[in-house]
Design an enzyme around this catalytic site. Structure first.
Site, PDB file in Angstrom:
ATOM      1  N   GLY A   1       1.302  -1.270  -0.143  1.00 44.82           N
ATOM      2  CA  GLY A   1      -0.469  -0.301   0.116  1.00 44.82           C
ATOM      3  C   GLY A   1       1.131   1.223   0.354  1.00 44.82           C
TER       4      GLY A   1
ATOM      5  N   ASP B   1       5.171  -4.752   6.424  1.00 40.66           N
ATOM      6  CA  ASP B   1       5.106  -6.395   6.026  1.00 40.66           C
ATOM      7  C   ASP B   1       5.217  -7.300   5.030  1.00 40.66           C
ATOM      8  OD1 ASP B   1       2.743  -6.073   5.770  1.00 40.66           O
ATOM      9  OD2 ASP B   1       2.034  -7.085   7.915  1.00 40.66           O
TER      10      ASP B   1
ATOM     11  N   ASP C   1       2.358  -0.561  11.930  1.00 38.83           N
ATOM     12  CA  ASP C   1       3.414  -1.478  12.187  1.00 38.83           C
ATOM     13  C   ASP C   1       4.239  -2.454  12.435  1.00 38.83           C
ATOM     14  OD1 ASP C   1       2.389  -1.876  10.035  1.00 38.83           O
ATOM     15  OD2 ASP C   1       0.800  -3.844  10.037  1.00 38.83           O
TER      16      ASP C   1
ATOM     17  N   ARG D   1      -5.573  -2.523   8.970  1.00 36.48           N
ATOM     18  CA  ARG D   1      -5.291  -3.704   8.576  1.00 36.48           C
ATOM     19  C   ARG D   1      -5.437  -3.686  10.030  1.00 36.48           C
ATOM     20  NH1 ARG D   1      -3.397  -6.826   3.722  1.00 36.48           N
ATOM     21  NH2 ARG D   1      -2.708  -4.424   3.249  1.00 36.48           N
TER      22      ARG D   1
ATOM     23  N   ASP E   1       0.132   2.460   8.278  1.00 37.92           N
ATOM     24  CA  ASP E   1      -0.734   1.722   9.332  1.00 37.92           C
ATOM     25  C   ASP E   1       0.068   1.435  10.285  1.00 37.92           C
ATOM     26  OD1 ASP E   1      -2.301   0.010   8.128  1.00 37.92           O
ATOM     27  OD2 ASP E   1      -1.471  -1.434   8.008  1.00 37.92           O
TER      28      ASP E   1
ATOM     29  N   SER F   1     -24.170  13.796  21.562  1.00 36.04           N
ATOM     30  CA  SER F   1     -23.334  12.927  20.635  1.00 36.04           C
ATOM     31  C   SER F   1     -22.877  12.218  21.140  1.00 36.04           C
ATOM     32  CB  SER F   1     -23.004  14.164  19.214  1.00 36.04           C
ATOM     33  OG  SER F   1     -21.985  14.991  19.409  1.00 36.04           O
TER      34      SER F   1
ATOM     35  N   HIS G   1      -9.777   5.107   1.587  1.00 32.47           N
ATOM     36  CA  HIS G   1      -8.879   5.506   1.181  1.00 32.47           C
ATOM     37  C   HIS G   1      -8.051   6.610   1.496  1.00 32.47           C
ATOM     38  CE1 HIS G   1      -9.209   1.496  -0.513  1.00 32.47           C
ATOM     39  NE2 HIS G   1      -7.207   0.825  -0.418  1.00 32.47           N
TER      40      HIS G   1
ATOM     41  N   ARG H   1     -25.171   7.275  12.698  1.00 33.31           N
ATOM     42  CA  ARG H   1     -24.966   6.855  11.392  1.00 33.31           C
ATOM     43  C   ARG H   1     -23.245   6.926  11.356  1.00 33.31           C
ATOM     44  NH1 ARG H   1     -29.020   8.063  10.640  1.00 33.31           N
ATOM     45  NH2 ARG H   1     -30.001  10.234   9.203  1.00 33.31           N
TER      46      ARG H   1
ATOM     47  N   ARG I   1       0.854  -4.791  -5.285  1.00 32.25           N
ATOM     48  CA  ARG I   1       1.517  -6.106  -4.303  1.00 32.25           C
ATOM     49  C   ARG I   1       1.617  -7.412  -5.179  1.00 32.25           C
ATOM     50  NH1 ARG I   1      -0.592  -3.491   1.077  1.00 32.25           N
ATOM     51  NH2 ARG I   1      -2.778  -2.778   0.724  1.00 32.25           N
TER      52      ARG I   1
ATOM     53  N   THR J   1       4.193   2.651   5.677  1.00 30.07           N
ATOM     54  CA  THR J   1       2.904   2.295   6.278  1.00 30.07           C
ATOM     55  C   THR J   1       2.011   2.965   6.281  1.00 30.07           C
ATOM     56  OG1 THR J   1       1.472   0.696   6.407  1.00 30.07           O
ATOM     57  CG2 THR J   1       4.186   0.679   7.700  1.00 30.07           C
TER      58      THR J   1
HETATM   59  O1  F6P Z   1      -1.403  -1.641   5.020  1.00 25.81           O
HETATM   60  C1  F6P Z   1      -2.215  -0.561   4.238  1.00 25.81           C
HETATM   61  C2  F6P Z   1      -3.733  -0.470   3.724  1.00 25.81           C
HETATM   62  O2  F6P Z   1      -3.269   0.921   4.110  1.00 25.81           O
HETATM   63  C3  F6P Z   1      -4.550  -1.045   5.335  1.00 25.81           C
HETATM   64  O3  F6P Z   1      -4.412  -0.639   6.196  1.00 25.81           O
HETATM   65  C4  F6P Z   1      -5.183  -1.353   4.776  1.00 25.81           C
HETATM   66  O4  F6P Z   1      -5.663  -2.130   5.791  1.00 25.81           O
HETATM   67  C5  F6P Z   1      -4.931  -1.746   3.837  1.00 25.81           C
HETATM   68  O5  F6P Z   1      -3.980  -1.516   2.875  1.00 25.81           O
HETATM   69  C6  F6P Z   1      -6.124  -1.969   1.901  1.00 25.81           C
HETATM   70  O6  F6P Z   1      -5.041  -2.582   1.418  1.00 25.81           O
HETATM   71  P1  F6P Z   1      -5.781  -2.284  -0.345  1.00 25.81           P
HETATM   72  O7  F6P Z   1      -5.445  -0.808  -0.747  1.00 25.81           O
HETATM   73  O8  F6P Z   1      -4.939  -2.807  -1.281  1.00 25.81           O
HETATM   74  O9  F6P Z   1      -7.230  -2.153  -0.881  1.00 25.81           O
END
Ligand code: F6P
Length: 323
Positions: free
Chosen positions: A11, A103, A130, A172, A128, A216, A253, A247, A72, A126
Site C-alpha cells: 500500500g 510487512d 505496525d 489492517r 498502519d 453526541s 483510502h 450514522r 502487491r 505504511t
Molecule cells: O497497509 C495499508 C492499508 O491501507 C491498510 O490499512 C489496509 O487494510 C490496506 O492497506 C488496504 O489495502 P488495499 O489498498 O490493497 O485495499
C-alpha cells in the site's frame, strides 16, 4: 557496491516519494548508480527498471503516492518469479536493493535475500505504523492528520443532530491510527484489535455519555476490530438500543493520499539516508527504523514477526479523556 535499486511496494503511503528522493540523492552523493524499479516486485520481474538521476526526484518531496508506483505482487510469491527478478537485477549489475514498504514487502525481501544473498535494506513505509523496529512508519502521521480533519468535520454534523457516529479508520491488523485519532479527535470510545472491547462496553459508553449530558458520541472503529467493521458494530448496537440515531462513516483510502506532513517528510528523508548508508556499510536483510529518535537496524525477520504493542498510556489517556 557500485549500483543499487530502489522500489516501493504494498500500500502506498504519503512520504514514500520523500524517501525515494532521499535514497536517490544520498546514493548519488556517495558515488553509486541508482535504478528505480517500478511497480514493486512486479516491475523487478518484468524489468521495468530505469536509471535515476538527481532530477528524476525533483519536485516530489511534497507529493503523496509514489512516483515509482506500487503493487502487491503475486508473481514474486513464486520461485519462478523471484528467479526472473534476480536475473533482471544481475543483467543491470544491481548489487543491492532499498525496499520501501510494509510487512508484505519485507517478507518478500527476506525470502529473496535467503535465496539469492542480495543485500536488501528496508525503509518502513505504511500508514498502519505496525512494524516492530521503528516508533513511526512513513505515512502514519499524515494518515492520522487526514483522518482527524475528516473527524473534525463529522463532529460538526454529529453535534448538530445529536447523533452517534461510528467512524472506521484503516490499519489492517493494527489500531495505531484509531488510537491516535481517538485522542486527537476527542472520541468517546476507540475499538482496536489489540484490546478486547465488548459490545457491553460500547453500550455502557453510550449510556454513561447520556447520563453525563452528552448529546453526541464519536466511536472510532479500527478496520481490524474483532467485533466487526463499523457497520457491523453499529448494527449490533442498534439491536440493543433500537431508538439510537446513528450514522456510519468509513474513511477508507482518503487516509492513504495527500501531501505528507513535515514529520513524514523528515522521517522519510532520514530513513532514506540511513538505508543507503547502511547498505554501503554492509548491512543486509534489515529494516532501518527510528527508535527514541535514533536510527536503528532490525532484521526483517524480527520486524515482521514481532508485534509492536499499542502504548498502554495512550489507551488509558483515551479512556480518561472520554468521560
Ligand atoms: O497497509 C495499508 C492499508 O491501507 C491498510 O490499512 C489496509 O487494510 C490496506 O492497506 C488496504 O489495502 P488495499 O489498498 O490493497 O485495499
Amino acid at each position: 557496491m557500485k549500483s543499487i535499486g530502489v522500489f516501493t511496494s504494498g500500500g502506498d503511503a504519503p512520504g514514500m516519494n520523500a524517501c525515494v528522493r532521499s535514497v536517490v540523492r544520498n546514493a548519488l552523493y556517495l558515488g553509486l548508480d541508482v535504478y528505480g524499479i517500478k511497480y514493486g516486485y512486479n516491475g523487478m520481474i518484468e524489468g521495468d527498471i530505469y536509471k535515476m538521476k538527481s532530477y528524476s526526484v525533483s519536485n516530489i518531496v511534497q507529493r503523496g503516492g509514489t512516483i515509482l508506483k506500487s503493487a502487491r505482487s503475486k508473481a514474486f510469491l513464486t520461485e519462478e518469479g523471484r528467479k526472473k527478478a534476480y536475473e533482471q537485477l544481475s543483467r543491470r549489475g544491481i548489487e543491492g536493493l532499498i525496499a520501501i514498504g510494509g510487512d508484505g514487502t519485507f517478507t518478500g525481501a527476506n525470502i529473496f535475500y535467503e535465496e539469492y544473498g542480495i543485500p536488501i535494506v528496508g525503509a518502513p513505509g505504511t500508514i498502519d505504523n505496525d512494524l516492530y523496529g521503528s516508533d513511526y512508519t512513513i505515512g502514519f502521521d499524515t494518515a492520522v492528520n487526514t483522518a482527524l480533519d475528516a473527524i473534525d468535520k463529522i463532529r460538526d454534523t454529529a453535534i448538530s443532530h445529536d447523533r452517534v457516529f461510528f467512524v472506521e479508520v484503516m490499519g489492517r491488523h493494527s489500531g495505531y491510527i484509531a488510537v491516535h485519532v481517538g485522542i486527537g479527535g476527542g472520541a468517546e470510545l476507540v475499538m482496536v484489535p489489540e484490546t478486547s472491547t465488548t459490545m457491553k462496553d460500547v453500550i455502557e459508553t453510550l449510556r454513561q455519555g447520556r447520563n453525563s449530558q452528552k448529546t453526541s458520541h464519536l466511536i472510532i472503529v479500527a478496520e481490524g476490530e474483532h467485533q466487526g467493521n463499523a457497520h457491523e458494530v453499529a448494527e449490533r448496537v442498534r439491536q440493543e438500543l433500537p431508538d439510537l440515531d446513528y450514522r456510519v462513516s468509513a474513511l477508507g483510502h482518503i487516509q492513504r493520499g495527500g501531501s505528507p506532513t513535515s514529520f513524514d517528510r523528515i522521517l522519510a528523508s532520514r530513513l532514506g539516508m540511513a538505508a543507503v548508508e547502511g547498505i554501503i556499510d554492509g548491512k543486509k536483510n534489515v529494516m532501518v527504523g527510528v527508535v527514541d529518535d535514533k536510527i536503528v537496524y532490525t532484521s526483517f525477520k524480527i520486524a515482521i514477526s514481532k508485534t509492536k504493542p499499542i502504548s498502554e498510556d495512550l489507551m488509558r489517556l483515551s479512556k480518561v479523556l472520554s468521560i
